[in-house]
Design an enzyme around this catalytic site. Sequence first.
Site: not given
Ligand SMILES: [Zn+2]
Length: 673
Positions: A387, A405, A407, A409, A492, A538
């Site tokens: 980013r 991350q 991360d 999903h 969230k 996510h």
């Molecule tokens: Zn995501």
Amino acid sequence: MTMIDVTLPDGTVNEYVAGITCEEVITDALGRKHGCLAAKVNGVEHDMSHVLDSNCSVEGILASSDEGMHILRHSASHLLAQAVTALYPGALPTIGPAIDRGFYYDFAMDPIAESDLKAIEKKMHELARKNLTVERVELDDTALRERFEHNPYKLEIINDKLEAGDGSTVYTQGGWYDLCLGPHVPNTSRLMFVRLTSVSSAYWRGDQDREQLVRIYGIVEPTKEDLKATLHRMEEAKKRDHRKLGKDLQLFHVDEDVGQGLILWTPRGATVRQELQSFIAHHLQRQGYQQVFTPHIGKLDLYRTSGHFPYYQDSQYPPLVERELMKKLANEGCTCGELSNMMKTGDIDGYMLKPMNCPHHVKIYASQPRSYRNLPLRLAEFGTVYRWEQSGEISGMTRVRGFTQDDAHLFVTEDQIAEEVQGCIELVQIIFEKLGMTDYRVRVGLRDPDSSKYVGDPERWTKAEDACRSAAASLGVAWTEEEGEAAFYGPKIDFVVRDVIGREWQLGTVQVDYNLPERFDLTYKGSDGALHRPVMIHRAPFGSMERFCGVLIEHFAGKFPTWLTPTQCHIITISEKHRAYAEEVANLLKQHGVRVEVDDGDDTIGKKIRTHRKLQPAYMVILGDGEMEQRSVSLRARNGDQIADVPLERFLEQLTEEISEKVSEPSLVPPQT
Ligand SMILES: [Zn+2]
Ligand SMILES: [Zn+2]
């Protein structure tokens, strides 16, 4: 005589003669020692001297409240400007706002040094002790301009304000005055507990092409005890600063030649990260996640479909365009602006460093037909994303331009949302607990009931919001609901950790998403044989490995639990006679997976201890004649405590257990009383 009704916070309505001040009302209601700095009249902040002439509600603002602290800090910035102009008659005050933890004021003046702050602070205390009344004065345009005739900065502000029709007021204290809308404390004696913390430079209006100013920072607290506590916290924060510890402990490096905000994990830091990743990955596997790997780039078209491009392009690295295409466009005389436009419209394609892992994982989902029997599908990746943070915002490991991350999903059916959200946050709880992060809270972001920006069926939203709520409630920690904090595509859950010195760190999120499955037209075959739309979750509960490690460095003040410590044992010999034994001990430990460093050099034992202490190993293992003869070790803890002659076998057994159990602190050296 006109009488007015004044409603107090507890609902009491008192009758007063019109013309009474806030101060008088509050003193009447709460007594002389009410401790309020200012007041809210019908919800709007005013000075204590504000005159009431019609029916209204009045509520005192305490110094200890957020609003009170803001007023206190802003008032202290006035006091700072008064002191600076008294000591440096040529200095021109520009702006001086309250900020998160204190205040600053920018002056047009010759640079000053950190050592000059003491004298300014002394002057501030002197002015505070004089108990000067702070007064609000209303001036018309002409008077206002006349008043600040000598200060082009204030004139510039005045012109902007008056153009906007805002008008303005002046606040005076002891003959000194400043342009300001207030409110302020009633007198300077409220500002006794002030401390100047640093001096730096800034540009007028943040514009590099304009004048350079001197910025002085300070803090202020309502009481002496509060000031002491804040100074202590700042001292601790400095010691724990991960940017400093990262260097001292050789954990990471940032190199201008590589790029700002791009972290180079050195071997010691990489060890910490690897241990953490393995720990998280182990729990993910237990929860039925599957590991995937995806590349660092993807086509622009992919991000057009996901909606990440061109809408968020300001926070992304510019796209990569294929060499042949670039050459062709350059030959056609295409300008950069035209090129950028063609990318936006999709007339040419290119690649982008991925700002998110989601589209790649979506494509893995879509790579084969899915049935309700395959769901939930949980895809996890320690995925690196890029980013474009503004250079001024980049800081250590917590604000970076490239990060990995934790991360994952989850592709789920509507009915599986609640259970899966629950699973996500159980994982967080397990990991926080192991790391001793017991003080954390959870925020549930819900829809703004007055907005229509949300995608998806309201009934499904309600269900998903309930799922997030009950998951948060099940944690047994403080949690809040925040209306309007949901993304447009789903509710969230955010995690906010408070560290030992009281600072809050926002880590990661669990996010329900109705949007991406729609945009990518994802389906699964239901038990009814028809195609249905899955829901995505996510989740990156620890945010990024960079940020999380940065927070952990500060949380542990660099003194990691044994299992996370980069080198767990530093073996130190007393003389060269002990080299062979040191090698034997090192090999034994290494065979059992312990991370070891050996120092069998010629320095004195005292010098060796001082050197190795800087790297904060869990244990220093000291070997001399006695240890060699008895096949034992002597241990030294980080705080200097020691234990002599622990049999080697027992040490090995206890150490490996401490590591595998992830015990929160090195425990093999008993504390000495
Ligand atoms: Zn995501
Ligand atoms: Zn002001």
